[in-house]
Design a protein around this motif. Structure first.
Motif, PDB file in Angstrom:
ATOM      1  N   UNK A  62       0.836  -1.201   0.000  1.00 21.19           N
ATOM      2  CA  UNK A  62       0.000   0.000   0.000  1.00 21.19           C
ATOM      3  C   UNK A  62       0.871   1.251   0.000  1.00 21.19           C
ATOM      4  N   UNK A  63       0.437   2.258  -0.739  1.00 19.75           N
ATOM      5  CA  UNK A  63       1.178   3.525  -0.799  1.00 19.75           C
ATOM      6  C   UNK A  63       1.243   4.184   0.574  1.00 19.75           C
ATOM      7  N   UNK A  64       0.204   4.002   1.379  1.00 21.60           N
ATOM      8  CA  UNK A  64       0.203   4.525   2.758  1.00 21.60           C
ATOM      9  C   UNK A  64       0.398   3.388   3.759  1.00 21.60           C
ATOM     10  N   UNK A  65       1.202   2.388   3.366  1.00 21.74           N
ATOM     11  CA  UNK A  65       1.415   1.228   4.221  1.00 21.74           C
ATOM     12  C   UNK A  65       2.136   1.547   5.514  1.00 21.74           C
ATOM     13  N   UNK A  66       2.904   2.659   5.549  1.00 24.38           N
ATOM     14  CA  UNK A  66       3.612   3.027   6.774  1.00 24.38           C
ATOM     15  C   UNK A  66       2.623   3.329   7.895  1.00 24.38           C
ATOM     16  N   UNK A  67       1.477   3.906   7.533  1.00 21.04           N
ATOM     17  CA  UNK A  67       0.441   4.172   8.532  1.00 21.04           C
ATOM     18  C   UNK A  67      -0.049   2.872   9.151  1.00 21.04           C
ATOM     19  N   UNK A  68      -0.219   1.865   8.318  1.00 18.73           N
ATOM     20  CA  UNK A  68      -0.656   0.555   8.789  1.00 18.73           C
ATOM     21  C   UNK A  68       0.445  -0.120   9.607  1.00 18.73           C
ATOM     22  N   UNK A  69       1.684   0.013   9.151  1.00 16.19           N
ATOM     23  CA  UNK A  69       2.815  -0.575   9.872  1.00 16.19           C
ATOM     24  C   UNK A  69       2.959   0.050  11.258  1.00 16.19           C
TER      25      UNK A  69
END
Length: 363
Positions: A62-69
């Motif tokens: 995901x392009x905003x996967x850091x938020x999920x991580x």
């Protein structure tokens, strides 16, 4: 090249087997936010196989996967037992995923992510697109109609003068050509007037009983199709009256029901065509980003062949018709009239069942 997923131990296999049965999408990620497991529902949601997902980091998916991580790191740090929130997952080159997310840590120092598609958000996005398209269409129609209207008057006037000149020169036999020009100009004038009708006519507000609207439409359509068509009533008598323009709503419902009757031509010939007018009360409905406690929920259902897939997403656009010789204005006008009442029209269609749903806010 991503390494292959690590083989699971027998106990882990039993634990994961239970997740395979869930209808919601589940991802199991490790402390480095790498995917260790995805159940079949997650494979369907992400349109990717377990093999391709395994060992990928959330930041790669995901392009905003850091938020999920970051949420996963907080879960492993035991900042909360589990977290529930709505989130939009951005995927490069694909449609965003609107999901309701549940994040929880496991005893094995992993994080369980449960993803459920946020149907309400999808509905809001779809309604917003419809409203944006509708507004653009209305501006386009209004401007185009005015641009067509002026030269049409000139063409018709010139044809009439030419017809008089031909008669004066004893060339009346040629008047059939000028008559063609006049008649076609009149036909285009009628079309332009229909395009401009919703913007010209004043909005006359009064008390409206939706069942009176349905009964008026029912009698009009049955008068045109007296044999082979049944229009069945399924009314909720508890529905209250509301303020609105009765004539506009009659026209909106009539356009949809009349389209349905025309689509049922084959079944009318067989004698088993049916249209159902169903009214209900819907609760806690969001229309055009405004939340209403109560709304009128009117369904117009037919057992016809359904709407062709290639035009299903464009049926409310002007001049789009699935019928030979259709003007493509009936649904456009219906949508305009309903939107003027702060409502919305939705449609679901498949062979044998087409359901137009009109939602209008109630007091």
């Amino acid at each position: 090249m991503n390494p292959l997923p690590l083989p699971a131990a027998p106990a882990a296999e039993a634990r994961l087997a239970g997740l395979d049965l869930l209808a919601s999408s589940v991802l199991l990620v490790d402390a480095d936010a790498r995917v260790r497991y995805a159940n079949p529902a997650a494979e369907n949601l992400l349109d990717a196989s377990l093999k391709s997902l395994s060992r990928q980091k959330l930041t790669e998916l995901f392009a905003n996967g850091e938020e999920l991580a970051a949420l996963c790191r907080q879960a492993l740090a035991h900042k909360w037992a589990d977290l529930r929130q709505d989130l939009t997952l951005l995927r490069p080159g694909r449609e965003p995923l609107h999901v309701h997310l549940t994040v929880s840590a496991t005893l094995e120092a992993e994080v369980l992510l449960e993803l459920r598609e946020n149907v309400q958000q999808l509905k809001l996005d779809r309604e917003e697109r419809i409203l944006d398209h509708s507004q653009a269409n209305k501006e386009l129609i209004r401007n185009l109609a005015h641009e067509i209207k002026n030269p049409l008057g000139g063409i018709r006037g010139a044809a009439q003068l030419l017809e008089l000149e031909l008669a004066a020169r004893d060339l009346g036999a040629l008047s059939e050509y000028t008559q063609v020009v006049i008649k076609e100009a009149d036909r285009l004038q009628t079309l332009v007037d229909r395009l401009l009708a919703p913007h010209r006519r004043p909005h006359i507000v009064g008390d409206v009983n939706i069942h009176e609207v349905c009964e008026r439409v029912r009698s009009l359509v049955l008068a045109e199709f007296p044999h082979g068509l049944a229009i069945r009533r399924d009314y909720d008598a508890s529905l209250p009256e509301f303020r609105g323009d009765k004539e506009q709503l009659i026209q909106a419902v009539l356009n949809i029901v009349h389209n349905a009757a025309q689509a049922l031509a084959g079944r009318i010939g067989q004698g088993d065509a049916e249209i159902v007018l169903r009214t209900r009360v819907a609760r806690q409905v969001t229309l055009a980003k405004v939340r209403y406690g109560l709304a009128l929920d009117l369904h117009i259902i037919d057992n016809g062949p359904g709407i062709a897939p290639e035009i299903r997403d464009r049926i409310f656009y002007p001049l789009v018709s699935g019928r030979e010789g259709g003007s493509g204005l009936g649904l456009t006008l219906a949508q305009t009239f309903v939107q003027q009442h702060l409502g919305v029209i939705e449609c679901e269609s498949q062979p044998g069942l087409t359901d137009f749903r009109i939602l209008l806010p109630l007091p």
